[in-house]
Design a protein around this motif. Sequence first.
Motif, PDB file in Angstrom:
ATOM      1  N   ILE A 136       2.595 -14.161  -9.671  1.00 46.79           N
ATOM      2  CA  ILE A 136       0.826 -14.404  -9.343  1.00 46.79           C
ATOM      3  C   ILE A 136       1.239 -15.172  -8.188  1.00 46.79           C
ATOM      4  CG2 ILE A 136      -0.758 -15.553 -10.405  1.00 46.79           C
ATOM      5  CD1 ILE A 136       0.046 -14.519 -12.683  1.00 46.79           C
ATOM      6  N   ASN A 137       2.179 -16.176  -7.878  1.00 44.93           N
ATOM      7  CA  ASN A 137       2.233 -16.875  -7.259  1.00 44.93           C
ATOM      8  C   ASN A 137       2.660 -17.455  -5.692  1.00 44.93           C
ATOM      9  OD1 ASN A 137       0.940 -19.547  -8.494  1.00 44.93           O
ATOM     10  ND2 ASN A 137       3.016 -19.001  -9.985  1.00 44.93           N
ATOM     11  N   SER A 138       3.388 -15.598  -5.585  1.00 53.45           N
ATOM     12  CA  SER A 138       4.387 -15.328  -4.111  1.00 53.45           C
ATOM     13  C   SER A 138       3.059 -14.498  -3.954  1.00 53.45           C
ATOM     14  CB  SER A 138       5.829 -14.893  -4.468  1.00 53.45           C
ATOM     15  OG  SER A 138       6.098 -15.842  -5.317  1.00 53.45           O
ATOM     16  N   VAL A 139       2.736 -13.256  -4.148  1.00 55.96           N
ATOM     17  CA  VAL A 139       1.737 -12.069  -3.330  1.00 55.96           C
ATOM     18  C   VAL A 139       0.951 -12.999  -2.453  1.00 55.96           C
ATOM     19  CG1 VAL A 139       3.031 -10.526  -4.874  1.00 55.96           C
ATOM     20  CG2 VAL A 139       0.837 -11.536  -5.002  1.00 55.96           C
ATOM     21  N   SER A 140       0.656 -11.810  -1.772  1.00 55.82           N
ATOM     22  CA  SER A 140      -1.129 -12.020  -1.333  1.00 55.82           C
ATOM     23  C   SER A 140      -2.163 -12.266  -1.801  1.00 55.82           C
ATOM     24  CB  SER A 140      -1.301 -11.310   0.093  1.00 55.82           C
ATOM     25  OG  SER A 140      -1.562  -9.952  -0.497  1.00 55.82           O
ATOM     26  N   ILE A 141      -2.993 -12.624  -1.389  1.00 49.08           N
ATOM     27  CA  ILE A 141      -4.160 -12.097  -3.049  1.00 49.08           C
ATOM     28  C   ILE A 141      -5.053 -10.625  -3.111  1.00 49.08           C
ATOM     29  CG2 ILE A 141      -6.846 -13.012  -3.072  1.00 49.08           C
ATOM     30  CD1 ILE A 141      -5.251 -15.186  -3.514  1.00 49.08           C
ATOM     31  N   ASP A 142      -4.828 -10.226  -1.896  1.00 51.34           N
ATOM     32  CA  ASP A 142      -5.109  -8.555  -1.947  1.00 51.34           C
ATOM     33  C   ASP A 142      -4.328  -8.303  -2.585  1.00 51.34           C
ATOM     34  OD1 ASP A 142      -7.088  -9.351   0.060  1.00 51.34           O
ATOM     35  OD2 ASP A 142      -5.872  -8.550   1.903  1.00 51.34           O
ATOM     36  N   THR A 143      -2.893  -8.061  -2.696  1.00 51.31           N
ATOM     37  CA  THR A 143      -1.923  -7.607  -3.665  1.00 51.31           C
ATOM     38  C   THR A 143      -2.363  -7.815  -5.270  1.00 51.31           C
ATOM     39  OG1 THR A 143      -0.324  -8.200  -1.802  1.00 51.31           O
ATOM     40  CG2 THR A 143       0.442  -7.249  -3.942  1.00 51.31           C
ATOM     41  N   LYS A 154       0.946  -1.264   0.400  1.00 52.79           N
ATOM     42  CA  LYS A 154       0.162  -0.026  -0.083  1.00 52.79           C
ATOM     43  C   LYS A 154       1.038   1.514   0.056  1.00 52.79           C
ATOM     44  CE  LYS A 154      -3.674  -2.548   2.623  1.00 52.79           C
ATOM     45  NZ  LYS A 154      -4.743  -2.718   3.304  1.00 52.79           N
ATOM     46  N   GLU A 155       2.433   1.128   0.354  1.00 51.39           N
ATOM     47  CA  GLU A 155       2.829   2.311   0.514  1.00 51.39           C
ATOM     48  C   GLU A 155       3.521   2.438  -0.827  1.00 51.39           C
ATOM     49  OE1 GLU A 155       5.049   2.856   3.804  1.00 51.39           O
ATOM     50  OE2 GLU A 155       4.556   1.032   4.725  1.00 51.39           O
ATOM     51  N   TRP A 156       3.710   1.497  -2.001  1.00 47.25           N
ATOM     52  CA  TRP A 156       3.635   2.298  -3.122  1.00 47.25           C
ATOM     53  C   TRP A 156       3.675   1.349  -4.160  1.00 47.25           C
ATOM     54  CZ3 TRP A 156       5.138  -2.063  -5.760  1.00 47.25           C
ATOM     55  CH2 TRP A 156       5.368  -3.695  -5.764  1.00 47.25           C
ATOM     56  N   LEU A 157       2.987   0.486  -4.348  1.00 49.11           N
ATOM     57  CA  LEU A 157       2.663  -0.833  -5.395  1.00 49.11           C
ATOM     58  C   LEU A 157       1.298   0.693  -6.135  1.00 49.11           C
ATOM     59  CD1 LEU A 157       1.598  -2.055  -6.831  1.00 49.11           C
ATOM     60  CD2 LEU A 157       0.090  -3.998  -5.735  1.00 49.11           C
ATOM     61  N   PRO A 158       0.319   1.308  -5.458  1.00 52.99           N
ATOM     62  CA  PRO A 158      -0.802   2.009  -5.731  1.00 52.99           C
ATOM     63  C   PRO A 158       0.445   3.487  -6.818  1.00 52.99           C
ATOM     64  CG  PRO A 158      -0.861   1.599  -3.904  1.00 52.99           C
ATOM     65  CD  PRO A 158      -0.034   1.440  -3.854  1.00 52.99           C
ATOM     66  N   HIS A 159       0.900   4.183  -6.066  1.00 49.36           N
ATOM     67  CA  HIS A 159       1.832   5.028  -6.730  1.00 49.36           C
ATOM     68  C   HIS A 159       2.649   4.724  -7.959  1.00 49.36           C
ATOM     69  CE1 HIS A 159       0.770   7.707  -3.055  1.00 49.36           C
ATOM     70  NE2 HIS A 159       1.468   6.030  -2.110  1.00 49.36           N
ATOM     71  N   LEU A 160       2.593   3.515  -7.972  1.00 48.57           N
ATOM     72  CA  LEU A 160       3.442   2.892  -9.143  1.00 48.57           C
ATOM     73  C   LEU A 160       2.840   2.605 -10.727  1.00 48.57           C
ATOM     74  CD1 LEU A 160       6.345   1.053 -10.872  1.00 48.57           C
ATOM     75  CD2 LEU A 160       5.064  -0.773  -9.979  1.00 48.57           C
ATOM     76  N   LEU A 161       1.249   2.266 -10.032  1.00 49.87           N
ATOM     77  CA  LEU A 161       0.640   1.883 -11.018  1.00 49.87           C
ATOM     78  C   LEU A 161      -0.265   2.997 -10.983  1.00 49.87           C
ATOM     79  CD1 LEU A 161      -0.882  -1.320  -9.751  1.00 49.87           C
ATOM     80  CD2 LEU A 161      -0.273  -1.012 -11.268  1.00 49.87           C
ATOM     81  N   LEU A 162      -0.438   3.736 -10.272  1.00 51.31           N
ATOM     82  CA  LEU A 162      -1.445   5.598 -10.873  1.00 51.31           C
ATOM     83  C   LEU A 162      -0.198   6.130 -11.709  1.00 51.31           C
ATOM     84  CD1 LEU A 162      -3.033   6.200  -7.434  1.00 51.31           C
ATOM     85  CD2 LEU A 162      -4.221   6.054  -9.703  1.00 51.31           C
ATOM     86  N   ALA A 163       1.247   6.082 -11.776  1.00 50.46           N
ATOM     87  CA  ALA A 163       1.911   6.965 -12.418  1.00 50.46           C
ATOM     88  C   ALA A 163       1.947   6.178 -14.334  1.00 50.46           C
ATOM     89  CB  ALA A 163       3.278   6.109 -11.935  1.00 50.46           C
ATOM     90  N   GLY A 164       1.428   4.991 -13.657  1.00 48.68           N
ATOM     91  CA  GLY A 164       1.264   4.903 -15.725  1.00 48.68           C
ATOM     92  C   GLY A 164       1.802   3.453 -15.197  1.00 48.68           C
ATOM     93  N   PHE A 165       2.358   2.595 -14.998  1.00 45.01           N
ATOM     94  CA  PHE A 165       3.427   1.524 -14.852  1.00 45.01           C
ATOM     95  C   PHE A 165       2.302   0.249 -15.533  1.00 45.01           C
ATOM     96  CE2 PHE A 165       5.285  -2.648 -13.483  1.00 45.01           C
ATOM     97  CZ  PHE A 165       6.388  -2.523 -14.309  1.00 45.01           C
ATOM     98  N   ASP A 166       2.504  -0.387 -16.520  1.00 48.30           N
ATOM     99  CA  ASP A 166       1.847  -1.816 -16.850  1.00 48.30           C
ATOM    100  C   ASP A 166       1.497  -2.548 -16.090  1.00 48.30           C
ATOM    101  OD1 ASP A 166       0.493  -2.666 -18.282  1.00 48.30           O
ATOM    102  OD2 ASP A 166       2.095  -3.792 -19.412  1.00 48.30           O
ATOM    103  N   PRO A 167       0.567  -2.656 -15.154  1.00 50.59           N
ATOM    104  CA  PRO A 167       0.247  -4.116 -13.943  1.00 50.59           C
ATOM    105  C   PRO A 167       0.936  -5.558 -15.000  1.00 50.59           C
ATOM    106  CG  PRO A 167      -1.823  -3.077 -14.299  1.00 50.59           C
ATOM    107  CD  PRO A 167      -0.125  -1.934 -15.651  1.00 50.59           C
ATOM    108  N   LEU A 168       0.713  -5.692 -16.211  1.00 51.50           N
ATOM    109  CA  LEU A 168       1.257  -6.755 -16.937  1.00 51.50           C
ATOM    110  C   LEU A 168       2.430  -7.029 -16.812  1.00 51.50           C
ATOM    111  CD1 LEU A 168      -0.337  -8.761 -18.802  1.00 51.50           C
ATOM    112  CD2 LEU A 168       0.390  -7.855 -20.617  1.00 51.50           C
TER     113      LEU A 168
END
Length: 264
Positions: free
Chosen positions: A153-160, A131-145
């Motif tokens: 996909i296999n390591s992060v939490s379901i929420d993430t 929550k301290e970095w991923l929202p800012h990365l994606l809002l800045a236009g980083f391609d989530p793909l």
Amino acid sequence: ILDLLIPLTNRLCDTGPEKVSPVYSAVFGGHEECLELLLQNGYSPDAQTCLVFGFSSPMCMAFQKDCEFFGIVNILLKYGAQLNELHLAYCLKYEKFSVFRYFLKKGCPLASWNHISEFINHAIKAQTKYKEWLPHLLLAGFDPLALLCSSWINSVSIDTLIFTLEFMNWKRLPPTVEKMLSARASNSSWILRQHIASVPSLTHLCRLEIRSSLKPEHLRSDSFICQLPLPRSLHNYLLYADVLRMNEVPEAAANQDKEISEAT
């Protein structure tokens, strides 16, 4: 002494391969005045990859210097240091999330990365504080793909993982990604299965389309989006205020509300 040495120094050491720029020594020692003097005299803030110290740039080395960190970083940026994904990765490695956000605002490139695997490795380790970095990365236009590889996909939490999917059309993913997501969903809670089975709303698809039409520098600026000729509620929606609140990312949501208020 440095004033006397600079004119006598062979400048091949500045950026020459298999050399070590004195900029590294200044950063390593935390000597801000020496660093600025070198840069004032034309030494490159990016130097060269330094195998002796094991860093790809002086900026990467700066992460080892906690006490002088911000001063050194600002001096390097002042003289034109080029930011890249390795610097973002180091922010995650050392949990300097405020610097991560600062680098995004400074225009760190978010496309054509050469070190995506290294970034993802550090991102996975930092995902508990996403929550301290991923929202800012994606809002800045980083391609989530770009994140949706097997390790993410296999390591992060379901929420993430679900948060990542919120920044794309999860019903139009490459077959290999769909297969990995389905495999993860089959071995996890019903929440992920429900999400990937759902159909994105038309408003969400419109949000993706509008954001895809904006230039990268505009995506990094909440104030620019807030000045678009749209109702205030749509400004909020374009800035993912609904997703941020749903995922309890209060700081980002509060900052956006502040910028929206100032722009209207």
